[in-house]
Design an enzyme around this catalytic site. Structure first.
Site, PDB file in Angstrom:
ATOM      1  N   HIS A 147     -51.536  11.606 -25.793  1.00 60.16           N
ATOM      2  CA  HIS A 147     -50.307  10.804 -25.676  1.00 60.16           C
ATOM      3  C   HIS A 147     -49.709  10.903 -24.277  1.00 60.16           C
ATOM      4  O   HIS A 147     -48.497  10.773 -24.115  1.00 60.16           O
ATOM      5  CB  HIS A 147     -49.256  11.218 -26.706  1.00 60.16           C
ATOM      6  CG  HIS A 147     -49.798  11.386 -28.093  1.00 60.16           C
ATOM      7  ND1 HIS A 147     -49.903  10.343 -28.979  1.00 60.16           N
ATOM      8  CD2 HIS A 147     -50.328  12.472 -28.716  1.00 60.16           C
ATOM      9  CE1 HIS A 147     -50.442  10.780 -30.110  1.00 60.16           C
ATOM     10  NE2 HIS A 147     -50.717  12.077 -29.971  1.00 60.16           N
TER      11      HIS A 147
ATOM     12  N   SER B 287     -48.196  -0.064   2.778  1.00 53.49           N
ATOM     13  CA  SER B 287     -47.270  -1.143   2.465  1.00 53.49           C
ATOM     14  C   SER B 287     -46.816  -1.777   3.762  1.00 53.49           C
ATOM     15  O   SER B 287     -46.664  -1.096   4.782  1.00 53.49           O
ATOM     16  CB  SER B 287     -46.071  -0.583   1.700  1.00 53.49           C
ATOM     17  OG  SER B 287     -44.947  -1.432   1.887  1.00 53.49           O
TER      18      SER B 287
END
Ligand code: ARG
Length: 461
Positions: A157, A278
């Site tokens: 999970h 970026s």
């Protein structure tokens, strides 16, 4: 002017739209090598069987060789009017050698021709995929060996569950790649039969030898049913299935790399060679390659569904719908190859932050199962009761905002008075992974053993 190949009954040529929707040369020119190899084997057989003369066959072979050289030399002019690779090659052959070219298509149809060409292409795609997966396995094995002792959190999970080693995690992907390879090899074996000689759909009255052609092209034998031979695209669907499953595996690793390389996790750092910056935020180092591997999977799954959908309503045998098989498969071949090379490169270059992994492995009471197991082993508690006692220990640690191994002995003794000092020996992450010695478990010695197993097995291939 009507079509040079099939225009006998036509008074005029096709509408421009007809040509645009019908022509496949823009993409099926990729089959030129297979087309020429198939024609070469076919004409040799026709000559051996006395269906065409040895002289014509020799002319045709010379012409085909010249065409191969033209295509590979970049001087061949592909024509949309000539629709597809088969007619482009044959029409050029007529230009080069004259009327003898017209004998090549004896006892053959484009239906079995395209089935042959495409099969040959998919067959080598299976072989290439197998090789690329092998390189991926080698890269993973190198990292597994290096990190047999590197403790990291194992997740369920996406929550820290039990400590494992990074080497063990890498070996999980070696297993997946092995199944992918076995699927590819299995599908390749199944599809390795020659459809040539099925002709349009019913077979032919010429005394052809399909076994000879099959053998010349490396097939195990000829297909047994002419209708099935020109209708079957199972091999393409199987390739796409194998590709989709393989891509799904790559995508899961890609997703893990995306998560692990976030500053929040900081488990791994991608090399400069496999990340991007970026244009606005100077501090960024983005896992674009991993994200694109993840996205390619969507595209490959799409191709599988597209071809299944094209085929599902087609009556036997050939329908032109089937021309749509190629772009899906070519696209999947190219993008899977790219995704696999990128993933192999990322795995090879990955910098592992062992300190960060170890710290995270200990967080979230990840050795709680070890405590429960100790209570079973040392105090003889039934596992369910040990589970309950350990749950109370976790609650206690949570309340005190401390780790399990930092709970004082008096506190643990409140839960069961028989608990002694020795319990601390199982609460560290290293003790936890070292104890997982069951076959297939994460203990470092197991990991080293599995690396040896895979090296031997791959070495024996
Ligand atoms: N370009 C066609 C294809 O890729 C070749 C087979 C054409 N056969 C036919 N009967 N029109 O499927």
């Amino acid at each position: 002017q009507s079509n040079e190949m099939w225009g006998g009954r036509f008074a005029s040529g096709p509408d421009a739209i007809m040509e645009a929707i019908n022509a496949s040369i823009d993409f099926d020119k990729r089959l030129y090598r297979e087309d020429i190899a198939g024609s070469t084997a076919h004409v040799a057989m026709l000559a051996d069987r006395g269906v065409v003369s040895q002289e014509d066959a020799a002319e045709i072979r010379r012409g085909l060789e010249a065409i191969l050289a033209e295509i590979e030399g970049g001087t061949f002019t592909f024509s949309r009017q000539r629709e597809d690779i088969h007619m482009n090659v044959e029409a050029r052959l007529a230009e080069l050698i004259g009327p003898a070219a017209g004998r090549l298509h004896t006892a053959r149809s484009r239906n079995d021709q395209v089935a042959l060409d495409f099969r040959l292409h998919v067959r080598s795609a299976f072989d290439d995929l197998d090789r690329a997966l092998r390189a991926f396995q080698d890269a993973l094995l190198a990292r597994a060996e290096e990190h047999a002792d590197t403790v990291m959190p194992g997740f369920t999970h996406l929550q820290a569950a039990q400590p494992v080693t990074f080497g063990h995690h890498c070996l999980a992907y070696v297993e997946m790649a092995a199944r992918d390879r076995s699927r590819a090899q299995d599908a390749r074996r199944r599809m390795n039969e020659s459809p040539l000689g099925a002709a349009a759909l019913a077979g032919t009255g010429f005394p052809i030898d399909r076994h000879q052609v099959a053998e010349a092209l490396g097939f195990a034998g000829p297909t047994r049913n002419s209708l099935d031979s020109v209708s079957d695209r199972d091999y393409a669907i199987e390739f796409l299935s194998v590709a989709a499953i393989t891509a799904t595996h790559l995508s899961r690793l890609a997703e893990e790399i995306v998560i692990w390389s976030t500053p929040q996790f900081d488990f791994v750092r991608l090399s400069d060679a496999f990340s991007t910056g970026s244009s606005i935020m100077p501090q960024k180092k983005n896992p674009d390659a991993a994200e694109l591997v993840r996205a390619k999977t969507g595209r490959i799954n799409g191709s599988l569904v597209a071809l299944l959908t094209v085929m599902k309503g087609l009556p036997l045998s050939y329908s032109k719908d089937m021309q749509e098989d190629k772009e899906q498969v070519f696209d999947a071949i190219d993008n899977l190859a790219l995704a696999l090379s990128a993933m192999t490169g990322m795995v090879r270059d990955l910098q592992v932050n062992a300190a960060k992994m170890r710290a995270a492995a200990g967080a979230g009471f990840s050795t709680a199962t070890d405590l429960a197991d100790w209570l079973v082993r040392e105090l003889g508690l039934p596992f369910r009761e040990a589970h309950h006692v350990t749950g109370r220990a976790v609650a206690m640690a949570e309340e005190r905002r401390t780790a399990l191994e930092d709970l004082p002995l008096e506190a643990l003794r409140e839960l069961d008075a028989r608990i002694g000092e020795a319990v601390y020996g199982v609460l560290s992450v290293d003790a936890s992974v070292r104890s997982r010695t069951s076959f297939g478990g994460t203990a470092p010695d197991n990991v080293r053993g599995q690396v040896r197993f895979w090296r031997e097995r791959l070495g024996a291939e």
